[in-house]
Write an enzyme that holds these catalytic residues in place. Structure first.
Site, short mmCIF file in Angstrom:
data_model
loop_
_atom_site.label_atom_id
_atom_site.label_comp_id
_atom_site.label_asym_id
_atom_site.label_seq_id
_atom_site.Cartn_x
_atom_site.Cartn_y
_atom_site.Cartn_z
N ARG A 1 5.29 -13.37 -13.92
CA ARG A 1 6.68 -13.75 -13.61
C ARG A 1 6.74 -14.89 -12.60
NH1 ARG A 1 7.50 -8.10 -13.29
NH2 ARG A 1 7.75 -8.21 -11.00
N TYR B 1 -12.54 6.88 -12.14
CA TYR B 1 -12.70 5.58 -11.48
C TYR B 1 -13.39 4.58 -12.40
CZ TYR B 1 -13.86 2.24 -7.74
OH TYR B 1 -13.98 1.12 -6.97
N ASP C 1 0.86 -1.19 0.00
CA ASP C 1 0.00 0.00 0.00
C ASP C 1 0.89 1.24 0.00
OD1 ASP C 1 -2.23 1.93 0.71
OD2 ASP C 1 -3.29 0.03 1.00
#
Length: 331
Positions: A107, A146, A31
């Site tokens: 990955r 958004y 975060d």
């Protein structure tokens, strides 16, 4: 399992992290505190299996080291006041942030889950909204940062699945509420509860006849976990099925917290949808899922949380910093 969760300090992210830690899994939380809360990270620090990386997924993710089974992308401002305050950042976390998270999953050979939103339906002309509905969205309105970020994130996720074979999931989250929300979230649940607790009039936008449906956060987390257990790549709606007008919702909160409060009408916000309610046929059939917590019960729990929450204002958002996962609190 070992999971990387972006947006781990957010309202939903913090509950999701706790759910998997309770199940004995490892969670790498990520975060940058643009809209997340330090308190949500502090609830998780020190728990076995949790580590934290303060970073902005839009700028890329450093190698977290070790295997990953899932990458869960929940990072994004989600309330209109927050994403309208940070429109560029909101677009970037939906675009570059989603791509960085997808690349990380690729990955590591991990599976990927995208937290999308009912906002992809815009101001819907179909009601209730099934996943097959394409939406009615203003592409350059105040909410577009958004709406379009999430619509692009869905398209990118499906492209990685179809073109690169990545094992992906997409959830469309309808209005969700519960503990760990920010007091200044700006959405109707927190607005009404905190106004009521403060003894202030409950402010209803427009004529109050616009409708929403609500789900308690534990129901959402249960749906997310069930979707991770099945192989299904198209979007899945997760939300409450009982539509309620905003005026009626204000009356419910008032009765629960302070029956003597007045209701005050204010102008309707730009591009505010007139109706929003999910068709959860897919979730019922695929996951055996439906909301279980009643609105009254969920609101009581949420009001109790805010009633006992610290009165201090939310922490100032910290800017992202590089680093490797740590079990220490961010500086």
């Amino acid at each position: 399992m070992r999971l990387l969760l972006t947006g781990s300090a957010g309202f939903i992210g913090s509950h999701l992290a706790a759910h998997f830690l309770n199940g004995g899994h490892e969670v790498v939380g990520v975060d940058n505190y643009l809209s997340g809360q330090l308190a949500n990270t502090e609830r998780l620090l020190g728990r076995p299996g949790f580590s934290f990386l303060q970073a902005d997924v839009s700028a890329g993710l450093p190698d977290v080291g070790g295997p990953l089974d899932w990458v869960l992308h929940f990072a994004s401002p989600a309330s209109p006041p927050h994403y309208q305050q940070f429109p560029v950042e909101t677009l970037m976390v939906g675009a570059q942030g989603t791509q960085h998270a997808l690349n990380l999953a690729e990955r590591h050979g991990a599976r990927f889950l995208l937290a999308s939103t009912s906002e992809v339906y815009g101001d819907p002309l179909v009601h209730p909204q099934p996943e097959t509905y394409w939406g009615h969205v203003n592409p350059n309105g105040l909410r577009s940062c958004y709406d379009e970020a999430k619509r692009y994130a869905e398209a990118l996720t499906m492209a990685y699945h179809r073109a690169r074979g990545l094992d992906t999931r997409i959830i469309r989250i309808f209005n969700t509420y519960g503990p760990h929300m920010r007091a200044d979230d700006g959405r109707v649940v927190t607005n009404f509860i905190n106004q009521a607790l403060a003894g202030e009039p409950l402010t209803v936008q427009g004529d109050g006849q616009q409708t929403r449906s609500f789900q308690y956060v534990s129901d959402l987390i249960r749906g997310v976990a069930r979707l991770m257990d099945v192989t299904y790549h198209d979007p899945v709606n997760l939300g409450g099925t009982d539509a309620i007008t905003m005026l009626r919702f204000a009356e419910v909160v008032r009765a629960l917290v302070n029956p003597d409060l007045p209701i005050r009408f204010v102008p309707l916000a730009a591009d505010d949808p007139r109706q929003r309610q999910p068709d959860i046929t897919v979730a019922r059939r695929l996951l055996g899922w439906a909301p279980e917590v009643s609105l009254d019960d969920g609101l009581r729990r949420t009001a109790a949380y805010f009633r006992h929450a610290a009165a201090a204002p939310p922490p100032t958002p910290a800017r992202p910093g590089p680093g490797r996962p740590s079990d220490r609190a961010p500086a």
